[in-house]
Write a protein that holds these residues in place. Structure first.
Motif, short mmCIF file in Angstrom:
data_model
loop_
_atom_site.label_atom_id
_atom_site.label_comp_id
_atom_site.label_asym_id
_atom_site.label_seq_id
_atom_site.Cartn_x
_atom_site.Cartn_y
_atom_site.Cartn_z
N PHE A 1 36.89 51.09 21.92
CA PHE A 1 37.68 49.89 22.15
C PHE A 1 39.00 50.17 22.85
O PHE A 1 39.54 49.31 23.55
CB PHE A 1 37.94 49.16 20.82
CG PHE A 1 38.77 49.94 19.84
CD1 PHE A 1 40.16 49.82 19.83
CD2 PHE A 1 38.17 50.77 18.91
CE1 PHE A 1 40.92 50.54 18.92
CE2 PHE A 1 38.93 51.48 18.00
CZ PHE A 1 40.31 51.37 18.00
N TRP A 2 39.53 51.38 22.71
CA TRP A 2 40.80 51.74 23.33
C TRP A 2 40.71 51.81 24.85
O TRP A 2 41.74 51.86 25.51
CB TRP A 2 41.31 53.06 22.75
CG TRP A 2 40.28 54.16 22.81
CD1 TRP A 2 40.11 55.05 23.83
CD2 TRP A 2 39.29 54.45 21.84
NE1 TRP A 2 39.05 55.88 23.55
CE2 TRP A 2 38.53 55.54 22.32
CE3 TRP A 2 38.94 53.91 20.60
CZ2 TRP A 2 37.46 56.08 21.61
CZ3 TRP A 2 37.89 54.45 19.90
CH2 TRP A 2 37.18 55.53 20.40
N THR A 3 39.50 51.77 25.39
CA THR A 3 39.32 51.78 26.86
C THR A 3 39.02 50.39 27.41
O THR A 3 38.81 50.26 28.60
CB THR A 3 38.17 52.72 27.25
OG1 THR A 3 36.94 52.18 26.75
CG2 THR A 3 38.38 54.13 26.71
N MET A 4 38.99 49.36 26.54
CA MET A 4 38.53 48.04 26.93
C MET A 4 39.67 47.02 26.91
O MET A 4 40.74 47.28 26.37
CB MET A 4 37.41 47.59 25.99
CG MET A 4 36.22 48.50 25.97
SD MET A 4 35.07 48.00 24.67
CE MET A 4 33.91 49.35 24.72
N HIS A 5 39.37 45.84 27.46
CA HIS A 5 40.32 44.74 27.49
C HIS A 5 39.61 43.44 27.15
O HIS A 5 38.39 43.34 27.27
CB HIS A 5 40.98 44.63 28.87
CG HIS A 5 41.70 45.87 29.29
ND1 HIS A 5 42.92 46.22 28.77
CD2 HIS A 5 41.35 46.86 30.14
CE1 HIS A 5 43.30 47.37 29.30
NE2 HIS A 5 42.36 47.79 30.13
N GLU B 1 35.83 41.87 25.14
CA GLU B 1 35.03 43.09 24.94
C GLU B 1 35.76 44.04 23.98
O GLU B 1 35.14 44.64 23.10
CB GLU B 1 34.80 43.76 26.29
CG GLU B 1 33.95 45.01 26.21
CD GLU B 1 33.79 45.69 27.56
OE1 GLU B 1 34.78 45.77 28.33
OE2 GLU B 1 32.68 46.15 27.84
N ARG B 2 37.09 44.15 24.13
CA ARG B 2 37.87 45.02 23.26
C ARG B 2 37.84 44.51 21.81
O ARG B 2 37.70 45.30 20.87
CB ARG B 2 39.31 45.11 23.75
CG ARG B 2 40.18 46.01 22.89
CD ARG B 2 41.63 46.00 23.36
NE ARG B 2 42.43 46.80 22.47
CZ ARG B 2 43.04 47.93 22.80
NH1 ARG B 2 42.94 48.37 24.03
NH2 ARG B 2 43.75 48.58 21.92
N THR C 1 36.31 46.67 18.84
CA THR C 1 37.21 47.05 17.74
C THR C 1 36.59 46.69 16.39
O THR C 1 36.58 47.51 15.47
CB THR C 1 38.59 46.36 17.88
OG1 THR C 1 39.16 46.75 19.14
CG2 THR C 1 39.52 46.76 16.75
#
Length: 138
Positions: free
Chosen positions: A99-103, A106-107, A111
């Motif tokens: 999740f730390w790579t998403m926005h 989607e994040r 998460t």
């Protein structure tokens, strides 16, 4: 405050311990059986996540998803089965739910999935702990 007697009776019932372990391991059993019956799909899933050689990772995944629950359900080497599934679940969460790579939405979804997987890891620690305590008091 002590546990109410009706609740204690449920918690003390031998079937409760088995049903709880089955509920926790059921998705892994299903996943292992589905992958076993759809080998190409299992290999494609591993390749999708960048795991190579994909066939080896598919075989290892199937083994973990079937052997881990078997050990837990048989309550023989439950610590090993719980450890297998706990480590597998943590690695899968890191790989599939980064999740730390998403926005955006989607994040948010990743998460939630990540922390749900951490909850499962906690469940496997509890299985190992309870199995150990029950073994000592048997």
């Amino acid at each position: 405050m002590t546990t109410p007697r009706p609740i204690a009776a449920i918690l003390d019932h031998p079937a409760t311990w088995f049903v709880a372990r089955l509920a926790l391991t059921g998705p892994y059993i299903l996943g292992g059986v589905v992958k076993l019956t759809d080998w190409q799909g299992a290999v494609a899933e591993q390749a999708h996540f960048g795991l190579q050689p994909a066939a080896l990772f598919a075989a290892l995944t199937i083994a973990v998803e079937l052997i881990g629950p078997a050990l837990i359900l048989a309550n023989r080497l439950a610590w090993l089965g719980a450890g297998m599934l706990g480590v597998f679940t943590l690695l899968a969460a890191l790989l599939a739910n980064a999740f730390w790579t998403m926005h955006g939405p989607e994040r948010f979804m990743a998460t939630n999935a990540f922390f749900e997987h951490l909850g499962l890891v906690g469940g496997f620690v509890l299985v190992a702990t309870i199995s150990h305590i029950r073994e000592r008091h048997a």
